[in-house]
Design an enzyme around this catalytic site. Structure first.
Site, PDB file in Angstrom:
ATOM      1  N   THR A  39       0.821  -1.212   0.000  1.00 54.38           N
ATOM      2  CA  THR A  39       0.000   0.000   0.000  1.00 54.38           C
ATOM      3  C   THR A  39       0.854   1.262   0.000  1.00 54.38           C
ATOM      4  O   THR A  39       0.347   2.347  -0.288  1.00 54.38           O
ATOM      5  CB  THR A  39      -0.948   0.033   1.219  1.00 54.38           C
ATOM      6  OG1 THR A  39      -0.172  -0.046   2.414  1.00 54.38           O
ATOM      7  CG2 THR A  39      -1.927  -1.124   1.175  1.00 54.38           C
ATOM      8  N   ASP A  60       8.767  -7.735   4.073  1.00 59.39           N
ATOM      9  CA  ASP A  60       7.403  -7.913   4.541  1.00 59.39           C
ATOM     10  C   ASP A  60       7.416  -8.265   6.028  1.00 59.39           C
ATOM     11  O   ASP A  60       8.186  -9.136   6.456  1.00 59.39           O
ATOM     12  CB  ASP A  60       6.746  -9.048   3.740  1.00 59.39           C
ATOM     13  CG  ASP A  60       5.240  -9.087   3.866  1.00 59.39           C
ATOM     14  OD1 ASP A  60       4.730  -9.020   5.001  1.00 59.39           O
ATOM     15  OD2 ASP A  60       4.566  -9.197   2.825  1.00 59.39           O
ATOM     16  N   SER A 125      -8.507   4.114  16.397  1.00 61.34           N
ATOM     17  CA  SER A 125      -9.746   4.516  17.070  1.00 61.34           C
ATOM     18  C   SER A 125     -10.879   3.542  16.772  1.00 61.34           C
ATOM     19  O   SER A 125     -11.902   3.549  17.465  1.00 61.34           O
ATOM     20  CB  SER A 125     -10.151   5.928  16.638  1.00 61.34           C
ATOM     21  OG  SER A 125     -10.365   5.992  15.243  1.00 61.34           O
ATOM     22  N   TYR A 148     -10.933  -5.381  10.871  1.00 66.26           N
ATOM     23  CA  TYR A 148      -9.816  -4.452  11.087  1.00 66.26           C
ATOM     24  C   TYR A 148      -9.746  -4.012  12.542  1.00 66.26           C
ATOM     25  O   TYR A 148      -8.663  -4.009  13.155  1.00 66.26           O
ATOM     26  CB  TYR A 148      -9.967  -3.230  10.180  1.00 66.26           C
ATOM     27  CG  TYR A 148      -8.940  -2.152  10.434  1.00 66.26           C
ATOM     28  CD1 TYR A 148      -7.621  -2.319  10.020  1.00 66.26           C
ATOM     29  CD2 TYR A 148      -9.281  -0.979  11.081  1.00 66.26           C
ATOM     30  CE1 TYR A 148      -6.668  -1.340  10.260  1.00 66.26           C
ATOM     31  CE2 TYR A 148      -8.345   0.004  11.323  1.00 66.26           C
ATOM     32  CZ  TYR A 148      -7.036  -0.173  10.913  1.00 66.26           C
ATOM     33  OH  TYR A 148      -6.097   0.800  11.155  1.00 66.26           O
ATOM     34  N   ARG A 216     -16.255  12.905  12.760  1.00 67.64           N
ATOM     35  CA  ARG A 216     -14.969  12.313  13.098  1.00 67.64           C
ATOM     36  C   ARG A 216     -14.047  13.376  13.711  1.00 67.64           C
ATOM     37  O   ARG A 216     -14.222  14.575  13.501  1.00 67.64           O
ATOM     38  CB  ARG A 216     -14.286  11.739  11.845  1.00 67.64           C
ATOM     39  CG  ARG A 216     -15.047  10.589  11.184  1.00 67.64           C
ATOM     40  CD  ARG A 216     -15.013   9.348  12.026  1.00 67.64           C
ATOM     41  NE  ARG A 216     -15.698   8.214  11.392  1.00 67.64           N
ATOM     42  CZ  ARG A 216     -16.964   7.891  11.603  1.00 67.64           C
ATOM     43  NH1 ARG A 216     -17.714   8.616  12.413  1.00 67.64           N
ATOM     44  NH2 ARG A 216     -17.500   6.837  11.009  1.00 67.64           N
TER      45      ARG A 216
END
Length: 347
Positions: A39, A60, A125, A148, A216
């Site tokens: 990413t 990795d 969070s 996640y 948020r």
């Protein structure tokens, strides 16, 4: 600030990681970047590749040998490597678990074996889950709403366990909606601010999930850089002294404060203000219209609410302010001004 040290930044070619690398190099440190470019992007670290104080380890975190190589001789680890995004974890929970838990444990164990001074890691969070309490306080969490979120909470449990078992100092930083320069606007799982900016700059209508009242605690990258450095170098003795008053005030009984137990803590990293998505899009349009007046006329589309999203998020940053002397300088207003200027010049 971290100075004259050797620091490993995992995920160093990513959005947050590359900003940490830049800051650390500017403070006379040797920086090791570990990234597999799943990413992250090579162009984020391109300016540093010729710097003798910068080392890229293309590897990795799921490969223990790569972790060992990266952590060799390191004073501090700033662990940012992860497979982010709530929606991506819902689509592919196996890879999220493999990277965010399996890779985390390998990196943490390698750091322990290398006897690093402290292991600072990116928490989230999302750990607060379905808790409706506002603001979010570190010791009160709800049920996780996504794979996640589960992975990031499990990381916190592992960090505490490794501190207890092996004596490695750990600090987790629960990031709240970080934004700023180098945040990628492309891909299916782009974060909301760069995605909105890209759409607006192309005179295309951004899609807000829901009616725009979800809110948020948007946090500019500079605040995150400050928090990581304070988490790495604030002496344990000082943290424990400050913690006594904090835990007494909050009627908590964290025994590590009054014992010889090794430091293992978690802090919210945010600005401490709540902004809803309608307010956000208005701020982005206003700031981008400075460069292109037609952007102010772009219409907004409202779509369905996204699975796994919580309605509201607002951080209490009292604990970080008290124990680490965290003092965020950038409000969302100041951060949006800086970020939109960067995107205009670089997209």
């Amino acid at each position: 600030m971290i100075e004259n040290s050797k620091v490993l930044v995992t995920g160093g070619a990513g959005f947050i990681g590359s900003n940490l690398c830049e800051a650390l190099l500017g403070q006379n440190n040797k920086v090791v970047c570990l990234d597999n470019f799943m990413t992250g992007h090579r162009h984020n670290i391109e300016p540093y590749l010729s710097n003798p104080n910068f080392t890229l380890v293309e590897g990795d975190i799921r490969n223990y040998e790569d972790c060992q190589k990266a952590v060799e001789g390191v004073d501090y680890v700033l662990h940012q490597a992860a497979l982010g995004s709530v929606p991506r974890s819902i689509v592919d929970p196996m890879t999220a678990t493999d990277v965010n838990i399996g890779g985390f444990v390998k990196m943490l164990f390698a750091a322990k074996e290398a006897k690093v001074k402290r292991f600072v890691y990116a928490a989230s969070s999302s750990t607060y889950g379905d808790s409706k309490a506002l603001p979010k306080v570190e010791h009160e969490i709800g049920n996780a709403l996504s794979p996640y979120a589960i992975t990031k909470y499990v990381d916190e449990l592992y960090a505490k366990n490794f501190s207890d078992l092996y004596g490695i100092e750990t600090i987790g930083l629960r990031y709240f909606n970080v934004f700023g320069r180098r945040q990628d606007p492309n891909g299916a799982y782009a974060a909301v601010i760069p995605l909105f900016v890209k759409k607006l700059m192309a005179h295309e209508s951004p899609v807000i999930n829901g009616d725009g009242t979800f809110s948020r605690d948007f946090t500019y990258i500079e605040n995150v850089i400050q928090a990581n450095q304070l988490a790495a170098i604030t002496p344990t003795k000082e943290i424990k002294e400050r913690a006594k008053d904090y835990y007494t005030k909050h009627k908590q009984n964290d025994t590590w404060v009054d014992t010889d137990s090794v430091l293992a803590e978690v802090f919210n990293v945010a600005f401490g203000e709540r902004t809803d998505l309608n307010e956000l899009i208005d701020a982005l349009r206003t700031n981008l219209a400075v460069f292109d007046a037609d952007i102010a006329k772009v219409q907004i589309i409202h779509g369905p609410t996204r699975a796994g999203d919580i309605p509201h998020s607002l951080a209490s940053i009292e604990k970080g302010k008290t124990l680490l002397e965290y003092d965020p300088k950038f409000s969302i207003k100041a951060g949006i001004k800086e970020a939109t200027k960067w995107y205009w010049e670089n997209l």
